[in-house]
Design an enzyme around this catalytic site. Structure first.
Site, PDB file in Angstrom:
ATOM      1  N   LYS A 198       0.861  -1.184   0.000  1.00 25.26           N
ATOM      2  CA  LYS A 198       0.000   0.000   0.000  1.00 25.26           C
ATOM      3  C   LYS A 198       0.896   1.232   0.000  1.00 25.26           C
ATOM      4  CE  LYS A 198      -3.504   2.336   2.720  1.00 25.26           C
ATOM      5  NZ  LYS A 198      -4.497   2.180   3.779  1.00 25.26           N
ATOM      6  N   LYS A 251      -2.177  -1.588  -3.830  1.00 25.29           N
ATOM      7  CA  LYS A 251      -3.064  -0.418  -3.776  1.00 25.29           C
ATOM      8  C   LYS A 251      -2.241   0.854  -3.815  1.00 25.29           C
ATOM      9  CE  LYS A 251      -5.890   1.810  -0.362  1.00 25.29           C
ATOM     10  NZ  LYS A 251      -6.329   1.788   0.986  1.00 25.29           N
TER      11      LYS A 251
HETATM   12  C1  PBG Z   1      -7.509   3.018   5.723  1.00 26.51           C
HETATM   13  C2  PBG Z   1      -7.737   2.975   4.257  1.00 26.51           C
HETATM   14  C3  PBG Z   1      -7.556   3.979   3.292  1.00 26.51           C
HETATM   15  C4  PBG Z   1      -8.017   3.459   2.083  1.00 26.51           C
HETATM   16  C5  PBG Z   1      -8.420   2.157   2.331  1.00 26.51           C
HETATM   17  N1  PBG Z   1      -8.222   1.864   3.676  1.00 26.51           N
HETATM   18  C6  PBG Z   1      -7.091   5.387   3.434  1.00 26.51           C
HETATM   19  C7  PBG Z   1      -5.685   5.684   3.714  1.00 26.51           C
HETATM   20  O1  PBG Z   1      -4.844   4.811   3.904  1.00 26.51           O
HETATM   21  O2  PBG Z   1      -5.408   6.869   3.804  1.00 26.51           O
HETATM   22  C8  PBG Z   1      -8.093   4.178   0.774  1.00 26.51           C
HETATM   23  C9  PBG Z   1      -9.112   3.657  -0.170  1.00 26.51           C
HETATM   24  C10 PBG Z   1      -9.471   4.576  -1.279  1.00 26.51           C
HETATM   25  O3  PBG Z   1      -8.857   5.639  -1.500  1.00 26.51           O
HETATM   26  O4  PBG Z   1     -10.429   4.233  -1.983  1.00 26.51           O
HETATM   27  N2  PBG Z   1      -6.212   3.145   6.131  1.00 26.51           N
END
Ligand code: PBG
Length: 327
Positions: A198, A251
């Site tokens: 991520k 992601k």
């Molecule tokens: C929680 C989380 C996030 C997203 C999914 N789980 C936000 C982040 O990490 O700031 C983002 C998902 C999206 O942008 O659709 N940590």
């Protein structure tokens, strides 16, 4: 090697049937997952300006939504909880009174095995400072202490009926902590879909609007990955696989196709990709401005993600794709 005029690649492009016959990849409806934002209260449907078409919904509204989704053929759902009260130790993240616990119970009561419910697991929506972990008095994220909270929450979600636990916090070692806690609680068959790779991305903007989860100060670069790195993604993915993750996720998706393609050759677990809020919003707003045909552009993005190697795709387009029969 033979060349033109013997070889004419256009021959196989002449009819829709030929093109379908030789197509190398496709989007499969049963591999898509629809995200949902759950809020407290009843009768709630709150639109999100930067995420058109997606709403925050209270549990009762969500039950009706999931019923409609099921009628469209959408079986897979991902839940994000947006609690009313937050504190510095994320106490609302789990337990029988927590929003997600109650929502999971309610959805499972209505739909049982007809639906697959994945729950996002992170502290950022539950902490008053908006960080993904507990903080020390000096403001540093406490990695291992955070893992303990995540592990407790995972057990609570699994007990409430979650079919998949999806940790998105990016703490080191959290998959192992969650796996151990689930096993110790007799939940050895609850799988983990880890947000393994991520990135600290600018494409999460609309999500943070939707979830009111932007950090009050600072950023997420001490735990989310540096956008400049691809080899490090292999380390993260192999690490999570070794800790017992059942599904590995990358992601965002479209800006990181190189990473998806690389992992496809490196891991044996099913590979998922999250087409995140900013990827969705850029296409929706481009289409609204007349700069793109939405179904065609969205399908092209989803096809590219699948072609790169993602088998499972989390996408805000899932409902529209089904409702309007894009495929
Ligand atoms: C929680 C989380 C996030 C997203 C999914 N789980 C936000 C982040 O990490 O700031 C983002 C998902 C999206 O942008 O659709 N940590």
């Amino acid at each position: 090697m033979n060349a033109y005029p013997l070889i004419r690649p256009r021959r196989l492009r002449m009819t829709p049937a030929l093109r379908a016959l030789v197509a190398e990849s496709s989007i499969k409806k049963e591999k898509l997952i629809q995200p949902h934002f759950v809020v407290e209260g009843s009768g709630q449907t709150q639109e999100i300006a930067t995420l058109p078409g997606i709403c925050r919904q209270s549990t009762d509204t969500l039950v009706r939504q999931v019923e409609k989704d099921l009628a469209l053929g959408i079986r897979n759902h991902l839940l994000f909880g947006l609690p009313e009260s937050k504190d510095d130790h994320a106490s609302g993240v789990c337990g029988e009174h927590s929003l997600i616990f109650r929502t999971l119970r309610e959805l499972k009561k209505h739909f049982g095995e007809d639906v697959l419910l994945a729950t996002d697991l992170c502290l950022c929506a539950y902490t008053d400072h908006g960080h993904c972990g507990l903080l020390s008095s000096g403001g540093e994220i406490l990695n291992d202490e955070t893992n303990e909270v995540l592990a407790r929450a995972a057990v609570s979600y699994a007990e409430a009926g979650a079919d998949l636990i999806a940790p998105s916090d990016m703490m080191d070692g959290r998959v192992l902590a969650i796996r151990n806690a689930l096993d110790a609680a007799g939940l050895k068959n609850t799988p983990i879909m880890s947000y393994s790779v991520k990135y600290a991305s600018a494409f999460y903007g609309p999500f943070r609007d939707a979830a009111h989860s932007a950090p009050a100060s600072g950023d997420r670069k001490s735990h989310q990955m540096d956008i400049r790195n691809a080899r490090e993604a292999v380390l993260e993915a192999l690490q999570d696989a070794a800790e017992g993750a059942d599904i590995l996720m990358v992601k965002p998706a479209l800006p990181y196709l190189d990473v998806i393609a690389e992992l496809k050759h490196r891991v044996t677990q099913p590979l998922a990709a999250y087409q995140v809020s900013g990827e969705y919003a850029s296409l929706v707003f481009a289409a609204r401005a007349g700069a793109a045909d939405l179904p065609a552009a969205a399908l092209e993005a989803l096809t590219a993600i699948s072609r790169a190697g993602a088998e499972i795709i989390l996408s805000y387009f899932t409902r529209q794709l089904h409702a309007e029969r894009w495929i």
